[in-house]
Design a protein around this motif. Sequence first.
Motif, PDB file in Angstrom:
ATOM      1  N   GLY A 284       1.313 -10.674   3.359  1.00  0.00           N
ATOM      2  CA  GLY A 284       0.654 -11.426   2.534  1.00  0.00           C
ATOM      3  C   GLY A 284       0.611 -12.478   2.895  1.00  0.00           C
ATOM      4  O   GLY A 284       0.156 -13.701   2.226  1.00  0.00           O
ATOM      5  N   LEU A 285       0.911 -12.766   3.137  1.00  0.00           N
ATOM      6  CA  LEU A 285       0.534 -14.755   4.141  1.00  0.00           C
ATOM      7  C   LEU A 285      -1.046 -14.497   3.696  1.00  0.00           C
ATOM      8  O   LEU A 285      -2.176 -15.351   3.857  1.00  0.00           O
ATOM      9  CB  LEU A 285       0.527 -15.420   5.359  1.00  0.00           C
ATOM     10  N   LEU A 286      -1.403 -13.550   4.735  1.00  0.00           N
ATOM     11  CA  LEU A 286      -3.076 -13.500   4.677  1.00  0.00           C
ATOM     12  C   LEU A 286      -4.430 -12.706   3.233  1.00  0.00           C
ATOM     13  O   LEU A 286      -5.119 -13.892   2.930  1.00  0.00           O
ATOM     14  CB  LEU A 286      -3.695 -12.698   5.980  1.00  0.00           C
ATOM     15  N   GLU A 287      -3.368 -12.396   2.639  1.00  0.00           N
ATOM     16  CA  GLU A 287      -3.533 -12.063   1.221  1.00  0.00           C
ATOM     17  C   GLU A 287      -3.508 -13.212   0.688  1.00  0.00           C
ATOM     18  O   GLU A 287      -4.584 -13.132  -0.175  1.00  0.00           O
ATOM     19  CB  GLU A 287      -2.777 -11.244   0.359  1.00  0.00           C
ATOM     20  N   GLY A 288      -2.413 -13.909   0.573  1.00  0.00           N
ATOM     21  CA  GLY A 288      -2.636 -15.282  -0.193  1.00  0.00           C
ATOM     22  C   GLY A 288      -3.314 -15.908   0.411  1.00  0.00           C
ATOM     23  O   GLY A 288      -3.971 -16.574  -0.342  1.00  0.00           O
ATOM     24  N   VAL A 289      -3.308 -16.375   1.773  1.00  0.00           N
ATOM     25  CA  VAL A 289      -4.628 -17.225   2.153  1.00  0.00           C
ATOM     26  C   VAL A 289      -5.663 -16.833   1.738  1.00  0.00           C
ATOM     27  O   VAL A 289      -6.992 -17.258   1.083  1.00  0.00           O
ATOM     28  CB  VAL A 289      -4.246 -17.281   3.333  1.00  0.00           C
ATOM     29  N   SER A 296      -5.801 -24.974  -2.325  1.00  0.00           N
ATOM     30  CA  SER A 296      -5.050 -26.042  -2.467  1.00  0.00           C
ATOM     31  C   SER A 296      -3.719 -25.093  -2.019  1.00  0.00           C
ATOM     32  O   SER A 296      -2.743 -26.538  -1.046  1.00  0.00           O
ATOM     33  CB  SER A 296      -5.106 -27.201  -3.671  1.00  0.00           C
ATOM     34  N   ARG A 297      -3.574 -23.947  -1.925  1.00  0.00           N
ATOM     35  CA  ARG A 297      -1.616 -24.476  -1.608  1.00  0.00           C
ATOM     36  C   ARG A 297      -1.949 -23.196   0.099  1.00  0.00           C
ATOM     37  O   ARG A 297      -0.802 -23.213   0.654  1.00  0.00           O
ATOM     38  CB  ARG A 297      -1.452 -22.370  -2.454  1.00  0.00           C
ATOM     39  N   ILE A 298      -3.299 -23.456   0.336  1.00  0.00           N
ATOM     40  CA  ILE A 298      -3.516 -22.603   1.719  1.00  0.00           C
ATOM     41  C   ILE A 298      -2.532 -23.473   2.979  1.00  0.00           C
ATOM     42  O   ILE A 298      -2.020 -22.618   3.267  1.00  0.00           O
ATOM     43  CB  ILE A 298      -4.997 -22.406   1.938  1.00  0.00           C
ATOM     44  N   GLN A 299      -2.634 -24.863   2.359  1.00  0.00           N
ATOM     45  CA  GLN A 299      -1.950 -25.867   4.229  1.00  0.00           C
ATOM     46  C   GLN A 299      -0.247 -25.413   4.026  1.00  0.00           C
ATOM     47  O   GLN A 299       0.280 -25.546   4.645  1.00  0.00           O
ATOM     48  CB  GLN A 299      -2.110 -27.065   3.041  1.00  0.00           C
ATOM     49  N   PHE A 300       0.553 -24.845   2.747  1.00  0.00           N
ATOM     50  CA  PHE A 300       1.510 -24.473   3.162  1.00  0.00           C
ATOM     51  C   PHE A 300       1.842 -23.221   3.923  1.00  0.00           C
ATOM     52  O   PHE A 300       3.056 -22.980   3.791  1.00  0.00           O
ATOM     53  CB  PHE A 300       2.239 -24.572   1.638  1.00  0.00           C
ATOM     54  N   VAL A 304       3.789 -21.038   8.546  1.00  0.00           N
ATOM     55  CA  VAL A 304       4.716 -20.038   8.573  1.00  0.00           C
ATOM     56  C   VAL A 304       3.824 -18.920   9.069  1.00  0.00           C
ATOM     57  O   VAL A 304       4.142 -18.475  10.328  1.00  0.00           O
ATOM     58  CB  VAL A 304       4.797 -19.298   7.097  1.00  0.00           C
ATOM     59  N   ILE A 305       2.841 -19.466   9.252  1.00  0.00           N
ATOM     60  CA  ILE A 305       1.672 -18.982  10.190  1.00  0.00           C
ATOM     61  C   ILE A 305       1.535 -19.442  11.788  1.00  0.00           C
ATOM     62  O   ILE A 305       2.000 -18.401  12.629  1.00  0.00           O
ATOM     63  CB  ILE A 305       0.286 -18.929  10.089  1.00  0.00           C
ATOM     64  N   ASP A 359      -7.998 -25.800  10.236  1.00  0.00           N
ATOM     65  CA  ASP A 359      -9.207 -25.490   9.549  1.00  0.00           C
ATOM     66  C   ASP A 359      -9.354 -23.894   9.889  1.00  0.00           C
ATOM     67  O   ASP A 359     -10.396 -23.645   9.320  1.00  0.00           O
ATOM     68  CB  ASP A 359      -9.980 -26.753  11.047  1.00  0.00           C
ATOM     69  N   VAL A 360      -9.030 -23.443  11.093  1.00  0.00           N
ATOM     70  CA  VAL A 360      -9.228 -21.859  10.940  1.00  0.00           C
ATOM     71  C   VAL A 360      -8.973 -21.415  10.302  1.00  0.00           C
ATOM     72  O   VAL A 360      -9.760 -20.567   9.652  1.00  0.00           O
ATOM     73  CB  VAL A 360      -9.236 -21.324  12.733  1.00  0.00           C
ATOM     74  N   VAL A 361      -7.705 -21.334   9.698  1.00  0.00           N
ATOM     75  CA  VAL A 361      -6.570 -20.964   7.924  1.00  0.00           C
ATOM     76  C   VAL A 361      -7.492 -20.928   7.223  1.00  0.00           C
ATOM     77  O   VAL A 361      -8.237 -19.660   6.811  1.00  0.00           O
ATOM     78  CB  VAL A 361      -6.162 -20.887   8.350  1.00  0.00           C
ATOM     79  N   LYS A 362      -8.148 -22.073   6.643  1.00  0.00           N
ATOM     80  CA  LYS A 362      -8.719 -22.181   5.830  1.00  0.00           C
ATOM     81  C   LYS A 362     -10.322 -21.689   5.948  1.00  0.00           C
ATOM     82  O   LYS A 362     -11.097 -21.471   4.615  1.00  0.00           O
ATOM     83  CB  LYS A 362      -8.980 -23.764   5.565  1.00  0.00           C
TER      84      LYS A 362
END
Length: 373
Positions: A284-289, A296-300, A304-305, A359-362
């Motif tokens: 769910g986190l990766l789907e959201g990201v 702009s919500r990715i930072q939140f 959790v990650i 940075d790597v997640v974004k």
Amino acid sequence: KDIVEGLTSVMARLPVDNKMYFNNMAEMLKPLAEVLASAADAKRVMDEDLHKRVCESLDLIAQAFMVLPERNGNQEHTARLLQKLKPVLDRTMARFLQDDQLMERVCRCWKYGIRASKQYFKPMIFPLLKCLSDLFPKYPHSSFLYIVCVCVNEFGAEKDCQKLLQAAYEMFTKHGMSKLTSEKAYEEHPDIVGDYYDMQKRYLFHCPQIVFNSDLLENVFQCALVGIGVGHRDACTMLMKFFATFIKMGFELRKNPEMFPNSAKALDMLGKIMNKYGYDLTLGLLEGVARRLPFSRIQFCVEVIENLTRCCSPMSKEWFGRALRNFPATEYPSHEQLLQELFKERPERQEMNSRAVKDVVKNFAKAVRAKIR
């Protein structure tokens, strides 16, 4: 407003044993309470002028409690004033339950009153929370949930308040879950989402034994997973803070099982929940990201990650590896590079580099979104 603030400030500096403090405060609040009583008891529909006067009266009552200096003697007097005001505040809530503006203002009176009276408010905790719990199913105001948050903040560490707060947790957890049954409900009620998961987070932080020993724990986690893609800023923020705090406090409990008595049951339930839903949370986190959330919500999601990789490894590494199979291959970062950065070996006491993880997640999100387009 300025007059109330000035008078309150002066009266609060009277000698603690001076009866003038209570009497003068009561006299100052009396005409404001009379406006509320008149409106609550009136049989006619409230017109615009009366609505304005009720709003102003509630604002001034809240203002009076908000500007009180913190002195021990004042706190007992303030609790007496609140006890005197409670019947008219209750009637105002019952009469105007469907008016969001008025309910928010009533709750502001309680918020500042609780903070100003501190320990002397304890006898009123249950009557207040019981009243809010009875009203919430009829009209679910998020401000009711926020008052629970205030009580947890003020009294969560008090041993003699644990049973009351546990009862409130059970009541309002069930109320919240009954309103958040689908993704659509999360999008339609972001205010309830925000205050509901703020409440869950504060319980986890101030009295984790209540949450971790609750039979509702698994249901709460399931409910949160339903809304993991909610895009509203405040709702997304609080939902992610709940997940992050849940994982962190569970990790702390595993390290320090003596955190509270009879923790064995809680540890067993925590293990079952993470084994059962850890992969779903990760996906769910990766789907959201990568797909669902505004960029702009990715930072939140990052906290959790981070907590998943730090507190749930090596299981979480397997969850991330499986979840990544649902996404197209990317060049930078590749799936392997993403996993390498998230699970990089670090000295035991070294914190994760949040900037590097963010940075790597974004960059992963950008890469996947480019492929989808």
